[in-house]
Design a protein around this motif. Sequence first.
Motif, PDB file in Angstrom:
ATOM      1  N   ASP A 253      36.192  51.197  32.177  1.00 32.82           N
ATOM      2  CA  ASP A 253      36.311  50.479  33.455  1.00 32.82           C
ATOM      3  C   ASP A 253      37.839  50.366  33.894  1.00 32.82           C
ATOM      4  OD1 ASP A 253      36.884  48.367  32.526  1.00 32.82           O
ATOM      5  OD2 ASP A 253      35.050  47.404  33.305  1.00 32.82           O
ATOM      6  N   LEU A 254      38.186  50.203  35.286  1.00 32.71           N
ATOM      7  CA  LEU A 254      39.628  50.062  35.578  1.00 32.71           C
ATOM      8  C   LEU A 254      40.227  48.848  34.749  1.00 32.71           C
ATOM      9  CD1 LEU A 254      39.287  50.353  39.400  1.00 32.71           C
ATOM     10  CD2 LEU A 254      39.854  52.364  37.798  1.00 32.71           C
ATOM     11  N   ALA A 255      39.525  47.896  34.375  1.00 30.62           N
ATOM     12  CA  ALA A 255      40.208  46.631  33.716  1.00 30.62           C
ATOM     13  C   ALA A 255      40.402  47.031  32.233  1.00 30.62           C
ATOM     14  CB  ALA A 255      38.950  45.706  33.376  1.00 30.62           C
ATOM     15  N   ASP A 256      39.555  47.803  31.785  1.00 33.17           N
ATOM     16  CA  ASP A 256      40.122  48.454  30.295  1.00 33.17           C
ATOM     17  C   ASP A 256      41.316  49.198  30.386  1.00 33.17           C
ATOM     18  OD1 ASP A 256      37.829  47.245  29.381  1.00 33.17           O
ATOM     19  OD2 ASP A 256      36.558  49.058  28.900  1.00 33.17           O
ATOM     20  N   ASN A 416      47.117  51.042  44.092  1.00 34.40           N
ATOM     21  CA  ASN A 416      47.767  50.039  43.546  1.00 34.40           C
ATOM     22  C   ASN A 416      47.290  48.947  44.031  1.00 34.40           C
ATOM     23  OD1 ASN A 416      50.334  48.879  42.347  1.00 34.40           O
ATOM     24  ND2 ASN A 416      50.313  48.016  44.458  1.00 34.40           N
ATOM     25  N   VAL A 417      47.131  48.100  42.990  1.00 34.93           N
ATOM     26  CA  VAL A 417      46.486  46.486  43.283  1.00 34.93           C
ATOM     27  C   VAL A 417      47.678  45.497  43.329  1.00 34.93           C
ATOM     28  CG1 VAL A 417      45.027  44.837  42.160  1.00 34.93           C
ATOM     29  CG2 VAL A 417      44.570  47.266  41.859  1.00 34.93           C
ATOM     30  N   ALA A 418      47.521  44.803  44.559  1.00 37.44           N
ATOM     31  CA  ALA A 418      48.529  43.684  44.912  1.00 37.44           C
ATOM     32  C   ALA A 418      47.722  42.285  44.879  1.00 37.44           C
ATOM     33  CB  ALA A 418      49.305  44.139  45.956  1.00 37.44           C
ATOM     34  N   HIS A 419      48.445  41.402  44.496  1.00 34.87           N
ATOM     35  CA  HIS A 419      47.965  40.025  44.888  1.00 34.87           C
ATOM     36  C   HIS A 419      48.620  39.319  45.994  1.00 34.87           C
ATOM     37  CE1 HIS A 419      46.704  39.434  40.200  1.00 34.87           C
ATOM     38  NE2 HIS A 419      45.760  39.589  41.024  1.00 34.87           N
ATOM     39  N   ASN A 420      47.537  38.936  46.689  1.00 33.08           N
ATOM     40  CA  ASN A 420      47.991  38.198  47.964  1.00 33.08           C
ATOM     41  C   ASN A 420      47.903  36.668  47.694  1.00 33.08           C
ATOM     42  OD1 ASN A 420      48.526  39.710  50.442  1.00 33.08           O
ATOM     43  ND2 ASN A 420      46.209  40.391  50.545  1.00 33.08           N
ATOM     44  N   PRO A 421      48.494  35.969  48.519  1.00 31.58           N
ATOM     45  CA  PRO A 421      48.541  34.406  48.429  1.00 31.58           C
ATOM     46  C   PRO A 421      47.255  33.930  48.889  1.00 31.58           C
ATOM     47  CG  PRO A 421      49.673  34.938  50.183  1.00 31.58           C
ATOM     48  CD  PRO A 421      49.472  36.280  49.753  1.00 31.58           C
ATOM     49  N   LEU A 471      43.905  41.881  46.398  1.00 30.90           N
ATOM     50  CA  LEU A 471      43.124  40.958  46.047  1.00 30.90           C
ATOM     51  C   LEU A 471      43.733  39.485  46.026  1.00 30.90           C
ATOM     52  CD1 LEU A 471      41.791  42.974  42.733  1.00 30.90           C
ATOM     53  CD2 LEU A 471      40.935  42.838  45.139  1.00 30.90           C
ATOM     54  N   ASP A 472      42.802  38.500  46.268  1.00 33.83           N
ATOM     55  CA  ASP A 472      43.272  37.151  46.167  1.00 33.83           C
ATOM     56  C   ASP A 472      44.139  37.086  44.766  1.00 33.83           C
ATOM     57  OD1 ASP A 472      42.680  36.582  48.505  1.00 33.83           O
ATOM     58  OD2 ASP A 472      40.739  35.505  47.894  1.00 33.83           O
ATOM     59  N   ALA A 473      45.393  36.330  44.626  1.00 32.47           N
ATOM     60  CA  ALA A 473      45.784  36.093  43.360  1.00 32.47           C
ATOM     61  C   ALA A 473      45.119  34.958  42.682  1.00 32.47           C
ATOM     62  CB  ALA A 473      47.197  35.138  43.677  1.00 32.47           C
ATOM     63  N   PRO A 474      45.194  35.063  41.446  1.00 26.26           N
ATOM     64  CA  PRO A 474      44.295  34.279  40.554  1.00 26.26           C
ATOM     65  C   PRO A 474      44.504  32.764  40.567  1.00 26.26           C
ATOM     66  CG  PRO A 474      45.701  35.632  39.080  1.00 26.26           C
ATOM     67  CD  PRO A 474      46.051  36.052  40.519  1.00 26.26           C
ATOM     68  N   SER A 511      36.624  42.306  40.795  1.00 28.95           N
ATOM     69  CA  SER A 511      36.347  42.736  41.916  1.00 28.95           C
ATOM     70  C   SER A 511      36.000  44.312  42.188  1.00 28.95           C
ATOM     71  CB  SER A 511      37.986  42.326  42.976  1.00 28.95           C
ATOM     72  OG  SER A 511      38.295  41.214  42.476  1.00 28.95           O
ATOM     73  N   THR A 512      36.071  45.054  40.992  1.00 27.47           N
ATOM     74  CA  THR A 512      35.691  46.509  41.005  1.00 27.47           C
ATOM     75  C   THR A 512      34.675  46.885  41.631  1.00 27.47           C
ATOM     76  OG1 THR A 512      36.972  46.579  39.017  1.00 27.47           O
ATOM     77  CG2 THR A 512      35.688  48.466  39.560  1.00 27.47           C
ATOM     78  N   ASP A 513      33.288  46.057  41.694  1.00 22.82           N
ATOM     79  CA  ASP A 513      32.405  46.512  42.410  1.00 22.82           C
ATOM     80  C   ASP A 513      32.280  46.230  43.817  1.00 22.82           C
ATOM     81  OD1 ASP A 513      31.136  47.271  39.985  1.00 22.82           O
ATOM     82  OD2 ASP A 513      30.186  45.678  39.519  1.00 22.82           O
ATOM     83  N   SER A 514      33.033  44.986  44.152  1.00 18.71           N
ATOM     84  CA  SER A 514      32.961  44.402  45.646  1.00 18.71           C
ATOM     85  C   SER A 514      34.128  44.999  46.470  1.00 18.71           C
ATOM     86  CB  SER A 514      32.949  43.036  45.576  1.00 18.71           C
ATOM     87  OG  SER A 514      34.309  42.435  44.977  1.00 18.71           O
TER      88      SER A 514
END
Length: 550
Positions: A253-256, A416-421, A471-474, A511-514
Amino acid sequence: MSHALAFRGMDTRRARAHGDRLRSASEDLAELRGRLDPVVARVGWVGPDADVLRARWSDLASARLTQLGTELLALSGMLMAEAARQDAASAAGVAEAAGRPGPLSGHDGHGDRGATDGSGYLTRDDPRLPGWLEEPFEGAASDLAGVVSDAIGWGVDQALEGAGWAAGRLGLDSDGLEQAHRDGDALGGLLEDWATGERVPTIAELGASTLLAAGSAAIAPAELVTDTGLLDPRTDVTVHGVREILHPSTPQDLADLIVANDEARRSGVVGVAAGGYDGTSSGQVRIQTVRAADGGEAYIVHAPPTGGEPIWDPQAWGPQGNSAGWDSNLRSMAGQESAAMADVRAAMEATGVPPGADVLFVGHSQGGLTAAQLAADPAFNSTSGRLGSYDVTHIFSVGSPVETVVPAQGRTEVVNVAHNPVWAPTPQVAGFPSPGYAPIHIADPVPRLDLDGHRVDGSRVAAPNVRDAWLDAPQQTHGESSQITNAHESVLRTSRGIDPTGGYYGSVRGSTDSNPVLARLQADLEGRYVGEGVVVVSDQVVEVGREDMR
């Protein structure tokens, strides 16, 4: 008492040779326009868009080629005429040196010693200085005087060329001047495109080009006496070795994919980087050959993020062997060829990726920008099958500023994946009507360096095949790294191993599925690059970079 003078006129031999080149270039342009006009006219395309294309070709391209050819021919004629006049002036100077009246007579009407070397150089020597010492300095001084004159009429471009010639006469290294010349030309080209309406540059692109031009100009004086390597593109990279991973695993998957990309930049993680690899003397590009579920072959190319020395170390701006330094960040953002891009080209050639092959790029930070710039090159991203061209079907990046770049093929999908605050209300403060808000999870600033693709005229680059997944920042779960590190790292590694919720790996994993953008990308790659039925048949790490100047 005689007056020691030095004067350098035109080198008529070189002037005539350049005039011939200008005339030849004019003829080449006419031939090119003659070949392209019927090609555009015969395009099997009808409708309003086709009519606009033909009109733009006629008004902008064809007409401008004709005008440029006419101007080149006129410049050739002017140069030939100037050469003839210079020859006449030189002949008069020689006559004066022989005691006959001439236009360069001294104050008393009699000339001092004069000579011509056939290249327009007329001199009256100072008898107090030996010729071996006087000649290079007086020639250089004359060249610089010519530069000042040229700069008035022809601008900074000719000034830099003349300064480089003068530096050569003094035995100095003119590489820095040439670099400043190239970077100034690149900036000037952006401004010219904007002024003529050809293309409006983005703010990020123009800003990066301005920084490069200003930086190269500032470095140029030091480059006269020493090769600093600062901001030098140095795209002549070298492949130092190709190592095979003996037991590759297939990404599911994308995480891999994020983990596989992160492994490629680290020493020892993939078991192929033995021998003291430190990430400074070179970089590593990972290329995986996959057999799809339908039996077709494709390639996953992992472009590395910024590597080598930290941003405050001058080595990170060009001198180090790792091409993915901070200088490549600037060059890629400015839309120029960077050494990091050259690394990827060299790695794909070294591992035998065939022309026209299907390619998925995976990148983190600079790696995503490098991939996007390569995909924007129509000579690289193409289905033509020509040498050095590949069919870039997808780019998957995390933490990369890619919104200024549009792929050469409309079918190339860029995500591209980016982290939001993540914001939360602050405690109630006496005297204020309501509580404020503060970020509890810090955003990744790097994807925002593209300024969302905004152009200098207020418009914005927009392409339906280039998308950001926000996506929300971790949440910070371990105290071994800062929040900003957690927000930007692709994989957060701690003493406990990989943090399953940290970095982009953790966010994408959860978050890949959602997330609809990621879910669509996963579906596109499934069975072709990742997942059931796909097999990695070859997994190679290419060590590649520039010569280390330290």
